[in-house]
Design a protein around this motif. Structure first.
Motif, PDB file in Angstrom:
ATOM      1  N   PRO A 150      -6.399   0.429  -2.372  1.00  9.94           N
ATOM      2  CA  PRO A 150      -6.441  -0.163  -1.032  1.00  9.94           C
ATOM      3  C   PRO A 150      -5.296  -1.116  -0.804  1.00  9.94           C
ATOM      4  CG  PRO A 150      -7.993  -1.276  -2.444  1.00  9.94           C
ATOM      5  CD  PRO A 150      -7.435  -0.155  -3.262  1.00  9.94           C
ATOM      6  N   ALA A 151      -5.010  -1.445   0.459  1.00 17.84           N
ATOM      7  CA  ALA A 151      -3.875  -2.291   0.772  1.00 17.84           C
ATOM      8  C   ALA A 151      -4.001  -3.623   0.042  1.00 17.84           C
ATOM      9  CB  ALA A 151      -3.788  -2.535   2.292  1.00 17.84           C
ATOM     10  N   GLY A 152      -2.842  -4.039  -0.538  1.00 17.99           N
ATOM     11  CA  GLY A 152      -2.782  -5.335  -1.198  1.00 17.99           C
ATOM     12  C   GLY A 152      -3.184  -5.299  -2.644  1.00 17.99           C
ATOM     13  N   ALA A 153      -3.686  -4.168  -3.149  1.00 12.89           N
ATOM     14  CA  ALA A 153      -4.052  -4.120  -4.566  1.00 12.89           C
ATOM     15  C   ALA A 153      -2.804  -4.140  -5.425  1.00 12.89           C
ATOM     16  CB  ALA A 153      -4.840  -2.852  -4.836  1.00 12.89           C
ATOM     17  N   THR A 154      -2.923  -4.676  -6.650  1.00 11.30           N
ATOM     18  CA  THR A 154      -1.779  -4.729  -7.565  1.00 11.30           C
ATOM     19  C   THR A 154      -2.227  -4.352  -8.948  1.00 11.30           C
ATOM     20  OG1 THR A 154      -2.177  -7.064  -8.071  1.00 11.30           O
ATOM     21  CG2 THR A 154      -0.646  -6.590  -6.281  1.00 11.30           C
ATOM     22  N   ARG A 155      -1.236  -3.885  -9.731  1.00 12.90           N
ATOM     23  CA  ARG A 155      -1.507  -3.647 -11.138  1.00 12.90           C
ATOM     24  C   ARG A 155      -0.462  -4.391 -11.940  1.00 12.90           C
ATOM     25  NH1 ARG A 155       0.099  -0.052 -15.309  1.00 12.90           N
ATOM     26  NH2 ARG A 155       1.445   1.214 -14.010  1.00 12.90           N
TER      27      ARG A 155
ATOM     28  N   ALA B 263       0.816  -1.211   0.000  1.00 19.76           N
ATOM     29  CA  ALA B 263       0.000   0.000   0.000  1.00 19.76           C
ATOM     30  C   ALA B 263       0.851   1.262   0.000  1.00 19.76           C
ATOM     31  CB  ALA B 263      -0.927   0.000   1.218  1.00 19.76           C
ATOM     32  N   CYS B 264       2.138   1.125   0.354  1.00 24.04           N
ATOM     33  CA  CYS B 264       3.035   2.284   0.434  1.00 24.04           C
ATOM     34  C   CYS B 264       3.925   2.427  -0.791  1.00 24.04           C
ATOM     35  CB  CYS B 264       3.943   2.156   1.659  1.00 24.04           C
ATOM     36  SG  CYS B 264       3.079   2.160   3.230  1.00 24.04           S
ATOM     37  N   LEU B 265       3.823   1.481  -1.719  1.00 20.43           N
ATOM     38  CA  LEU B 265       4.793   1.394  -2.801  1.00 20.43           C
ATOM     39  C   LEU B 265       4.202   1.696  -4.171  1.00 20.43           C
ATOM     40  CD1 LEU B 265       6.867  -1.856  -2.134  1.00 20.43           C
ATOM     41  CD2 LEU B 265       7.705   0.501  -2.085  1.00 20.43           C
ATOM     42  N   GLY B 266       5.024   2.329  -5.003  1.00 17.82           N
ATOM     43  CA  GLY B 266       4.810   2.355  -6.441  1.00 17.82           C
ATOM     44  C   GLY B 266       6.046   1.733  -7.062  1.00 17.82           C
ATOM     45  N   VAL B 267       5.873   0.815  -7.992  1.00 13.27           N
ATOM     46  CA  VAL B 267       7.002   0.086  -8.570  1.00 13.27           C
ATOM     47  C   VAL B 267       6.929   0.122 -10.081  1.00 13.27           C
ATOM     48  CG1 VAL B 267       8.279  -2.089  -8.628  1.00 13.27           C
ATOM     49  CG2 VAL B 267       6.999  -1.467  -6.577  1.00 13.27           C
TER      50      VAL B 267
ATOM     51  N   ARG C   3       6.126   5.979 -23.311  1.00 12.75           N
ATOM     52  CA  ARG C   3       5.598   4.807 -22.605  1.00 12.75           C
ATOM     53  C   ARG C   3       6.191   4.725 -21.206  1.00 12.75           C
ATOM     54  NH1 ARG C   3       3.655   0.349 -25.484  1.00 12.75           N
ATOM     55  NH2 ARG C   3       4.984  -1.050 -24.276  1.00 12.75           N
ATOM     56  N   ARG C   4       7.495   5.021 -21.100  1.00 15.68           N
ATOM     57  CA  ARG C   4       8.126   4.966 -19.798  1.00 15.68           C
ATOM     58  C   ARG C   4       7.535   6.028 -18.868  1.00 15.68           C
ATOM     59  NH1 ARG C   4       9.604   1.584 -16.709  1.00 15.68           N
ATOM     60  NH2 ARG C   4      10.921   0.605 -18.284  1.00 15.68           N
ATOM     61  N   ARG C   5       7.306   7.242 -19.366  1.00 10.28           N
ATOM     62  CA  ARG C   5       6.714   8.277 -18.529  1.00 10.28           C
ATOM     63  C   ARG C   5       5.303   7.891 -18.105  1.00 10.28           C
ATOM     64  NH1 ARG C   5       8.518  11.855 -22.503  1.00 10.28           N
ATOM     65  NH2 ARG C   5       6.484  12.834 -22.789  1.00 10.28           N
ATOM     66  N   LEU C   6       4.544   7.266 -19.014  1.00  7.36           N
ATOM     67  CA  LEU C   6       3.200   6.816 -18.665  1.00  7.36           C
ATOM     68  C   LEU C   6       3.265   5.731 -17.591  1.00  7.36           C
ATOM     69  CD1 LEU C   6       0.146   6.915 -19.206  1.00  7.36           C
ATOM     70  CD2 LEU C   6       0.509   5.205 -21.029  1.00  7.36           C
ATOM     71  N   ASP C   7       4.239   4.835 -17.710  1.00 12.14           N
ATOM     72  CA  ASP C   7       4.409   3.774 -16.717  1.00 12.14           C
ATOM     73  C   ASP C   7       4.748   4.369 -15.348  1.00 12.14           C
ATOM     74  OD1 ASP C   7       4.694   0.883 -16.088  1.00 12.14           O
ATOM     75  OD2 ASP C   7       6.777   1.436 -15.707  1.00 12.14           O
ATOM     76  N   LEU C   8       5.638   5.354 -15.328  1.00 11.65           N
ATOM     77  CA  LEU C   8       5.983   6.001 -14.060  1.00 11.65           C
ATOM     78  C   LEU C   8       4.774   6.713 -13.456  1.00 11.65           C
ATOM     79  CD1 LEU C   8       9.480   7.523 -14.911  1.00 11.65           C
ATOM     80  CD2 LEU C   8       9.002   5.562 -13.453  1.00 11.65           C
ATOM     81  N   ALA C   9       3.982   7.354 -14.327  1.00 12.52           N
ATOM     82  CA  ALA C   9       2.769   8.011 -13.840  1.00 12.52           C
ATOM     83  C   ALA C   9       1.823   6.986 -13.219  1.00 12.52           C
ATOM     84  CB  ALA C   9       2.081   8.752 -14.981  1.00 12.52           C
ATOM     85  N   GLY C  10       1.691   5.823 -13.864  1.00 10.07           N
ATOM     86  CA  GLY C  10       0.829   4.777 -13.320  1.00 10.07           C
ATOM     87  C   GLY C  10       1.287   4.286 -11.967  1.00 10.07           C
ATOM     88  N   ALA C  11       2.605   4.320 -11.724  1.00 11.37           N
ATOM     89  CA  ALA C  11       3.135   3.841 -10.448  1.00 11.37           C
ATOM     90  C   ALA C  11       2.821   4.781  -9.296  1.00 11.37           C
ATOM     91  CB  ALA C  11       4.651   3.635 -10.556  1.00 11.37           C
ATOM     92  N   ILE C  12       2.429   6.033  -9.597  1.00  9.38           N
ATOM     93  CA  ILE C  12       2.185   6.982  -8.499  1.00  9.38           C
ATOM     94  C   ILE C  12       0.754   7.496  -8.497  1.00  9.38           C
ATOM     95  CG2 ILE C  12       4.600   7.670  -8.440  1.00  9.38           C
ATOM     96  CD1 ILE C  12       3.749  10.293  -9.809  1.00  9.38           C
ATOM     97  N   VAL C  13      -0.141   6.835  -9.217  1.00 15.46           N
ATOM     98  CA  VAL C  13      -1.540   7.263  -9.219  1.00 15.46           C
ATOM     99  C   VAL C  13      -2.073   7.380  -7.795  1.00 15.46           C
ATOM    100  CG1 VAL C  13      -3.881   6.526  -9.771  1.00 15.46           C
ATOM    101  CG2 VAL C  13      -2.124   6.441 -11.533  1.00 15.46           C
ATOM    102  N   ALA C  14      -1.732   6.425  -6.946  1.00 19.62           N
ATOM    103  CA  ALA C  14      -2.245   6.416  -5.572  1.00 19.62           C
ATOM    104  C   ALA C  14      -1.377   7.215  -4.603  1.00 19.62           C
ATOM    105  CB  ALA C  14      -2.385   4.982  -5.073  1.00 19.62           C
TER     106      ALA C  14
ATOM    107  N   ALA D 245       1.105  -0.417  -6.176  1.00 22.06           N
ATOM    108  CA  ALA D 245       1.000   0.898  -5.541  1.00 22.06           C
ATOM    109  C   ALA D 245      -0.099   0.841  -4.505  1.00 22.06           C
ATOM    110  CB  ALA D 245       0.730   1.977  -6.556  1.00 22.06           C
ATOM    111  N   GLY D 246      -0.194   1.896  -3.702  1.00 22.71           N
ATOM    112  CA  GLY D 246      -1.065   1.833  -2.530  1.00 22.71           C
ATOM    113  C   GLY D 246      -2.504   2.215  -2.751  1.00 22.71           C
TER     114      GLY D 246
END
Length: 344
Positions: A339-344, A74-78, A139-150, A336-337
């Motif tokens: 709700p807790a435990g969610a994944t993309r 829940a605390c991470l964007g990867v 694509r890389r910038r979009l991927d990074l944006a997706g990692a910090i949506v939450a 990314a965080g």
């Protein structure tokens, strides 16, 4: 914000991690460098709860990766080595989808998507352009944006510029700098030493599953023995005679076999520069270039690991087999965080 203490991991007879310790303060960019098989990717997999360490523990924002995996996620964007985007969706649709997967209401997810497209300089892309038609850097910038949506407080970037051209790499650097300037803590694994030099507040070098050196880029460079003198002789010069002249003057020298460039240690700075040039001229050898410079991070890497940086520059860390343990949350590439435990 990230604390790693004594983690070990073995795959059969291979000791991938052998007591790794690392502390990453909040709001900083931590570079993690190492040759292929050094343990970088294994460390990332432990931090992201995709792999359980054999011993030791790690904490992300105060949550243990061994006992509180859901809270860690829940605390991470990867963001991994390759952009994890849906090629059939537009950038806006990709980010909106991610927001909804993390429990955001549709209106809030759309607003966040628009915000991130602007922040990552993707808002001028036609609304109907699918991500599959994006350039590598986009694509890389979009991927990074997706990692910090939450809005995770910690983002882990595992070889984020692998395979990108220089423009795509620069775009990605800009995105990472934007993350850091916003207060996000970033762990960056990379084999591009210029990248670590440019982005990292602190650098840790891992080799053989151990952290073998830590510090700022400037601090690590100072460990290689100080300044250097680079000398380029007039074409056709007798390079072995030049090497002999420099050594007789009391200096250690190495030669680049391709260019014939001499590199000489210069602990006394400009005095050594004058001494070296004088020794060459006394031997009847002229130079086209003689310059005093600081050591590069490439030279630090070579001295610490015994491996030239460019030998592994474009290859992913292939030391680790895929994990199939019970703690792995699935084949997700980005987590990314909320709700807790969610994944993309």
């Amino acid at each position: 914000m990230i604390s790693i203490r004594g983690i070990t991991k073995r795959f059969g007879s291979h000791q991938a991690l052998d007591g790794v310790d690392l502390e990453v303060p909040e709001g900083t960019v931590q570079g993690l460098l190492g040759p292929n098989g050094a343990g970088k990717t294994t460390t990332v997999r432990v931090l992201t709860t995709l792999l359980r360490p054999d011993s030791g523990d790690a904490w992300v924002a105060g949550r243990s990766v061994t006992t509180d995996g859901h809270a860690v996620r829940a605390c991470l964007g990867v963001s991994g080595q390759y952009a994890a985007v849906d090629e059939k969706l537009t950038g806006f649709e990709n980010l909106t989808m991610v927001g909804e997967l993390y429990g955001m209401r549709r209106k809030a997810a759309k607003a966040r998507a628009r915000e991130l497209l602007r922040d990552f300089r993707l808002d001028d892309v036609p609304d109907d352009k699918r991500a599959g038609a994006y350039s590598g850097g986009m694509r890389r910038r979009l991927d990074l944006a997706g990692a910090i949506v939450a809005r995770p407080p910690v983002v882990i970037l595992d070889e984020p510029t692998t395979g990108l051209d220089p423009r795509g790499r620069r775009d990605t650097w800009d995105a990472i700098e934007s993350l850091a300037s916003g207060g996000t803590t970033v762990l960056l694994t990379t084999q591009y030493l210029e990248e670590a030099d440019q982005l990292a507040d602190s650098i840790a070098v891992i080799d053989g599953g151990r952290i073998i050196a830590e510090g700022t880029a400037a601090g690590l460079k100072s460990q290689t023995g100080g300044a250097r003198v680079d000398v380029l002789l007039v074409p056709g010069s007798d390079v072995p005679r030049a090497v002999d002249a420099v050594r007789r003057a009391g200096h250690e020298v190495t030669v680049d076999g391709r260019s014939g460039r001499l590199t000489v240690g210069a602990g006394n700075g400009s005095r050594d520069l004058l001494d070296i040039v004088g020794a060459l001229h006394a031997a009847g050898l002229d130079t086209t270039e003689a310059a005093l410079r600081q050591p590069t991070l490439d030279e630090v890497f070579l001295q610490l690991t015994g491996t030239p940086a460019d030998a592994d520059a474009a290859e992913p860390d292939g030391s680790d087999p895929p994990d199939t343990g019970p703690e792995a949350p699935g084949p997700a590439i980005v987590t990314a965080g909320r709700p807790a435990g969610a994944t993309r």
